[in-house]
Design a protein around this motif. Structure first.
Motif, PDB file in Angstrom:
ATOM      1  N   ALA A 138       0.832  -1.202   0.000  1.00 27.17           N
ATOM      2  CA  ALA A 138       0.000   0.000   0.000  1.00 27.17           C
ATOM      3  C   ALA A 138       0.867   1.254   0.000  1.00 27.17           C
ATOM      4  O   ALA A 138       0.524   2.267  -0.620  1.00 27.17           O
ATOM      5  CB  ALA A 138      -0.936  -0.011   1.206  1.00 27.17           C
ATOM      6  N   SER A 139       2.001   1.174   0.660  1.00 23.95           N
ATOM      7  CA  SER A 139       2.890   2.343   0.782  1.00 23.95           C
ATOM      8  C   SER A 139       3.540   2.739  -0.525  1.00 23.95           C
ATOM      9  O   SER A 139       4.153   3.815  -0.603  1.00 23.95           O
ATOM     10  CB  SER A 139       3.967   2.070   1.833  1.00 23.95           C
ATOM     11  OG  SER A 139       4.677   0.887   1.516  1.00 23.95           O
ATOM     12  N   ASP A 167      -0.979  -3.646   3.478  1.00 18.92           N
ATOM     13  CA  ASP A 167      -0.424  -2.637   4.382  1.00 18.92           C
ATOM     14  C   ASP A 167       0.899  -3.173   4.956  1.00 18.92           C
ATOM     15  O   ASP A 167       0.930  -4.264   5.530  1.00 18.92           O
ATOM     16  CB  ASP A 167      -1.425  -2.387   5.508  1.00 18.92           C
ATOM     17  CG  ASP A 167      -1.064  -1.219   6.401  1.00 18.92           C
ATOM     18  OD1 ASP A 167       0.134  -0.986   6.628  1.00 18.92           O
ATOM     19  OD2 ASP A 167      -1.999  -0.561   6.894  1.00 18.92           O
ATOM     20  N   TRP A 272      -5.011   2.382   5.332  1.00 23.47           N
ATOM     21  CA  TRP A 272      -3.616   2.824   5.226  1.00 23.47           C
ATOM     22  C   TRP A 272      -3.574   4.305   4.867  1.00 23.47           C
ATOM     23  O   TRP A 272      -2.774   5.072   5.443  1.00 23.47           O
ATOM     24  CB  TRP A 272      -2.874   2.011   4.152  1.00 23.47           C
ATOM     25  CG  TRP A 272      -1.474   2.508   3.958  1.00 23.47           C
ATOM     26  CD1 TRP A 272      -0.360   2.116   4.642  1.00 23.47           C
ATOM     27  CD2 TRP A 272      -1.044   3.542   3.063  1.00 23.47           C
ATOM     28  NE1 TRP A 272       0.737   2.851   4.222  1.00 23.47           N
ATOM     29  CE2 TRP A 272       0.340   3.730   3.251  1.00 23.47           C
ATOM     30  CE3 TRP A 272      -1.700   4.331   2.126  1.00 23.47           C
ATOM     31  CZ2 TRP A 272       1.082   4.667   2.533  1.00 23.47           C
ATOM     32  CZ3 TRP A 272      -0.969   5.284   1.406  1.00 23.47           C
ATOM     33  CH2 TRP A 272       0.406   5.432   1.607  1.00 23.47           C
TER      34      TRP A 272
END
Length: 281
Positions: A138-139, A167, A272
């Motif tokens: 997700a980042s 996440d 997130w």
């Protein structure tokens, strides 16, 4: 004691935090780590995964090692030398952060080849081991942070092609469990989910977290290639575009592993985005 390499990364940072909060003795290792980067109670040692001997001070007296895949520097990593040092210092268990691509893109040198060699070294190390194979993070959306801050815009290819991203804090949660329990020894876990999410939906989720619209601009494959080639090697660019634009059945499959180990469903992208909204303000 548990040693966490890549301690300032997307997985290493929440892993160190979680283990400190659980009362574990943790030594964080990173080339650039400083005390200010770490939660109170965590030790720190500077070290370079590509130079195994630099990790020896961190590994003295350790029981378990969280081994980062080396990231962009993975090609320079000598996993057998590093694991020899770890075993020599008394480490009994290693949890490796690998990549889903080892299984889903075995023909790819960038995703499958390098990580496959590291996995083989871990399995042949004589240590108890667990291998984590996450899909997309997700980042990765942080790559859009500058354009969102400046223009409230996300530009990406394949706007309506979804993959089940995870996440990084959930990867860290699985790692924390595996580092402390024998029952996970010898296991390979694929980590993704909970649902497939498209770049357009990710932009909408970031906008919802901000409380204002974020415009999505769809790039052509060629435009995306030119942008990515500025900071990634050519084989990595090609494989990444293939995964994002033409995910295969294995990359779309929702794995049950994270939910089974965490005792809850992995967190959705929207959560997130809410938790990391300050990166986009």
């Amino acid at each position: 004691m548990i040693v966490v390499t890549g301690a300032t990364g997307n997985v290493g940072r929440p892993l160190v935090q979680a283990m400190v909060e659980a009362g574990q003795e943790v030594t964080a290792v990173s080339r650039g780590v400083t005390p200010v980067d770490l939660p109170a109670g965590a030790g720190h040692v500077r070290g370079d995964l590509a130079a195994a001997e630099t990790l020896r001070p961190a590994l003295q007296g350790a029981e378990a090692l969280f081994l980062h895949d080396g990231g962009a520097g993975g090609h320079g990593l000598d996993p057998r030398a590093l694991l020899d040092v770890a075993r020599g210092e008394g480490v009994r268990r290693v949890v490796l952060l690998s990549s889903q691509g080892v299984a889903t893109r075995p023909e790819s040198h960038s995703h499958g080849g390098v990580m496959r060699a590291i996995e083989e070294a871990v399995r042949e190390s004589g240590l108890a081991w667990t291998i984590l194979r996450p899909g997309g993070f997700a980042s990765n959306a942080c790559a859009w942070a500058e354009s969102v801050r400046a223009e409230r815009t996300v530009a990406a290819p394949f706007g309506d092609v979804g993959i089940p991203v995870i996440d990084p804090a959930d990867i860290a949660g699985v790692a924390a469990v595996a580092l402390g329990k024998d029952e996970h020894d010898g296991q390979i876990y694929e980590l993704n989910g909970p649902v497939a999410v498209t770049p357009r939906q990710q932009a909408e989720a970031i906008g919802a977290a901000l409380g204002e619209p974020v415009r999505f601009v769809e790039l052509t494959r060629q435009e995306a290639h030119l942008r990515m080639a500025a900071f990634l090697p050519e084989p990595v660019v090609e494989t990444t575009l293939a995964v994002l634009g033409e995910p295969n059945a294995a990359e779309l499959r929702l794995s049950p592993d994270a939910e089974r180990i965490l005792g809850r469903a992995p967190r959705p992208f929207a959560e997130w985005a809410r938790r990391n909204v300050e990166a986009f303000r």
